[in-house]
Design a protein around this motif. Sequence first.
Motif, PDB file in Angstrom:
ATOM      1  N   GLY A  20       0.715  -1.288  -0.183  1.00 13.71           N
ATOM      2  CA  GLY A  20       0.093  -0.016  -0.009  1.00 13.71           C
ATOM      3  C   GLY A  20       1.068   1.366   0.059  1.00 13.71           C
ATOM      4  O   GLY A  20       2.035   1.196   0.573  1.00 13.71           O
ATOM      5  N   TRP A  21       0.137   2.259  -0.375  1.00 15.86           N
ATOM      6  CA  TRP A  21       0.795   3.693  -0.618  1.00 15.86           C
ATOM      7  C   TRP A  21       1.209   4.251   0.740  1.00 15.86           C
ATOM      8  O   TRP A  21       2.134   5.136   0.836  1.00 15.86           O
ATOM      9  N   SER A  22       0.501   3.846   1.893  1.00 15.63           N
ATOM     10  CA  SER A  22       0.784   4.337   3.319  1.00 15.63           C
ATOM     11  C   SER A  22       1.329   3.208   4.173  1.00 15.63           C
ATOM     12  O   SER A  22       1.587   3.598   5.434  1.00 15.63           O
ATOM     13  N   ASP A  23       1.658   2.124   3.553  1.00 14.37           N
ATOM     14  CA  ASP A  23       1.976   1.215   4.513  1.00 14.37           C
ATOM     15  C   ASP A  23       3.474   1.394   4.972  1.00 14.37           C
ATOM     16  O   ASP A  23       4.272   1.378   4.216  1.00 14.37           O
ATOM     17  N   PRO A  24       3.909   1.429   6.249  1.00 12.03           N
ATOM     18  CA  PRO A  24       4.965   2.094   7.018  1.00 12.03           C
ATOM     19  C   PRO A  24       5.949   0.848   6.607  1.00 12.03           C
ATOM     20  O   PRO A  24       5.644  -0.446   6.749  1.00 12.03           O
ATOM     21  N   ALA A  25       7.204   1.393   6.170  1.00 16.01           N
ATOM     22  CA  ALA A  25       8.361   0.450   5.924  1.00 16.01           C
ATOM     23  C   ALA A  25       9.510   1.145   6.549  1.00 16.01           C
ATOM     24  O   ALA A  25       9.895   2.286   6.865  1.00 16.01           O
ATOM     25  N   TYR A  35      18.878   6.568  -0.074  1.00 14.29           N
ATOM     26  CA  TYR A  35      17.989   5.844   0.632  1.00 14.29           C
ATOM     27  C   TYR A  35      16.483   5.824   0.399  1.00 14.29           C
ATOM     28  O   TYR A  35      16.206   6.773  -0.236  1.00 14.29           O
ATOM     29  N   GLN A  36      15.974   4.917   0.576  1.00 13.55           N
ATOM     30  CA  GLN A  36      14.329   4.655   0.319  1.00 13.55           C
ATOM     31  C   GLN A  36      13.729   4.861   1.873  1.00 13.55           C
ATOM     32  O   GLN A  36      14.261   4.019   2.604  1.00 13.55           O
ATOM     33  N   VAL A  37      13.264   6.064   1.926  1.00 14.57           N
ATOM     34  CA  VAL A  37      12.462   6.154   3.317  1.00 14.57           C
ATOM     35  C   VAL A  37      10.865   6.190   3.044  1.00 14.57           C
ATOM     36  O   VAL A  37      10.450   6.681   4.118  1.00 14.57           O
ATOM     37  N   GLY A  38      10.518   5.901   2.020  1.00 19.27           N
ATOM     38  CA  GLY A  38       9.036   5.921   2.067  1.00 19.27           C
ATOM     39  C   GLY A  38       8.381   4.593   2.445  1.00 19.27           C
ATOM     40  O   GLY A  38       8.740   4.089   3.567  1.00 19.27           O
ATOM     41  N   GLN A  62      -0.765  10.184   4.815  1.00 17.75           N
ATOM     42  CA  GLN A  62      -0.881   9.326   5.877  1.00 17.75           C
ATOM     43  C   GLN A  62       0.725   8.746   6.301  1.00 17.75           C
ATOM     44  O   GLN A  62       1.045   8.490   6.976  1.00 17.75           O
ATOM     45  N   ALA A  63       1.366   8.696   5.170  1.00 16.68           N
ATOM     46  CA  ALA A  63       2.827   8.289   5.106  1.00 16.68           C
ATOM     47  C   ALA A  63       3.625   9.293   5.843  1.00 16.68           C
ATOM     48  O   ALA A  63       4.932   8.789   5.969  1.00 16.68           O
ATOM     49  N   ALA A  64       3.327  10.491   5.783  1.00 15.62           N
ATOM     50  CA  ALA A  64       4.457  11.640   6.070  1.00 15.62           C
ATOM     51  C   ALA A  64       5.210  11.459   7.414  1.00 15.62           C
ATOM     52  O   ALA A  64       6.213  11.464   7.458  1.00 15.62           O
ATOM     53  N   PRO A  65       4.431  11.076   8.417  1.00 19.38           N
ATOM     54  CA  PRO A  65       5.078  10.872   9.877  1.00 19.38           C
ATOM     55  C   PRO A  65       6.212   9.689   9.574  1.00 19.38           C
ATOM     56  O   PRO A  65       7.041   9.856  10.327  1.00 19.38           O
ATOM     57  N   ALA A  66       5.886   8.846   9.052  1.00 18.73           N
ATOM     58  CA  ALA A  66       6.975   7.484   8.998  1.00 18.73           C
ATOM     59  C   ALA A  66       7.905   7.845   8.186  1.00 18.73           C
ATOM     60  O   ALA A  66       8.977   7.416   8.659  1.00 18.73           O
ATOM     61  N   ILE A  67       7.751   8.867   6.981  1.00 18.71           N
ATOM     62  CA  ILE A  67       8.854   8.902   6.470  1.00 18.71           C
ATOM     63  C   ILE A  67       9.767   9.831   7.113  1.00 18.71           C
ATOM     64  O   ILE A  67      11.247   9.687   7.176  1.00 18.71           O
ATOM     65  N   ALA A  68       9.242  10.953   8.045  1.00 18.01           N
ATOM     66  CA  ALA A  68       9.969  11.599   8.861  1.00 18.01           C
ATOM     67  C   ALA A  68      10.959  10.796   9.960  1.00 18.01           C
ATOM     68  O   ALA A  68      11.913  10.984  10.090  1.00 18.01           O
ATOM     69  N   SER A  69      10.129   9.887  10.433  1.00 18.38           N
ATOM     70  CA  SER A  69      10.836   9.019  11.485  1.00 18.38           C
ATOM     71  C   SER A  69      11.895   8.074  10.939  1.00 18.38           C
ATOM     72  O   SER A  69      13.069   7.916  11.395  1.00 18.38           O
ATOM     73  N   ASN A  70      11.844   7.825   9.677  1.00 18.74           N
ATOM     74  CA  ASN A  70      12.771   6.840   9.019  1.00 18.74           C
ATOM     75  C   ASN A  70      13.952   7.669   8.769  1.00 18.74           C
ATOM     76  O   ASN A  70      15.208   7.530   8.747  1.00 18.74           O
ATOM     77  N   ILE A  71      13.666   8.961   8.327  1.00 14.48           N
ATOM     78  CA  ILE A  71      15.069   9.993   8.154  1.00 14.48           C
ATOM     79  C   ILE A  71      15.677  10.167   9.628  1.00 14.48           C
ATOM     80  O   ILE A  71      16.974  10.079   9.642  1.00 14.48           O
TER      81      ILE A  71
END
Length: 276
Positions: A20-25, A35-38, A62-71
């Motif tokens: 999914g487009w918002s599934d956290p990874a 890096y892939q942070v999406g 919906q994915a933005a907070p997880a992207i920030a956390s990944n960075i």
Amino acid sequence: MVVKPASISEFLTQCDGKNGWSDPAPPINITANVYQVGSCGIVALLITSDDGHILIDAATKQAAPAIASNIERLGFKLGDIRYILLSHEHWDHIGGLPTLQKMTDAKVVALQAAKTALESGRITDEDPQAAVHPEFEAVSDVQVIEDGGKVQLGPLSLTAQATFGHAPGSTSWTWQSCEDEKCHAIVYADSLTAVSGDSYRFSDHPDYIASFSNSLKRVAAFDCDILITPHPSASDLYNRIAGNAALVDPQACEKYAKTARKKLDARLLRETEAKK
């Protein structure tokens, strides 16, 4: 605390059954400073340097907070992201852009066609997908870049390549990344699929098809050692990172464009046969 990127096996385990487009990874390293942070199903690409970092694409809201956390998990500061670039102006790639823009205070850079959509919160009527894509949160203060223009940050130098077709503002980005004195030509090639709303017929828009065809030729001719795409499945990205296929392939962009050409031709043929 700095945490190393996840291994590809960890990534695939977390994303097993999820695309999914918002599934956290978790964040993974593709090569060198890239890096892939999406999310599981959408790439958000972080390119790093000692002088600051560049992010390409922001996935969904919906994915933005997880992207920030990944960075931050990688040990990078959000405030050190100087630029946010984009592939194209559809919500699955820029929905998280306003959130990440606020979190990083980065400059957003886009072609004029994409800027128009970003600042209005809706894609333009010229876009074949105008009837099916929802509105999104508008983005302010978008800096326009011309086709062939460069975003430069310390040792980083990324070139904007207009690849009109999937969307009017479609942009591919090209640059070099080096590790241990070994450099590769990286291409973040935008989507090349001819997707539209149900009532849209590409064959009714010959000028659009001509520009789209020129983009396919352009992508095929890129200096291209490592291909990355906004939808990772389009370039078999995860299998290649896992070593199940070649990550470095100088013919990758040519193959990518050739596959897109076949699909576009098939779409045009279906439209022609439907008229009979």
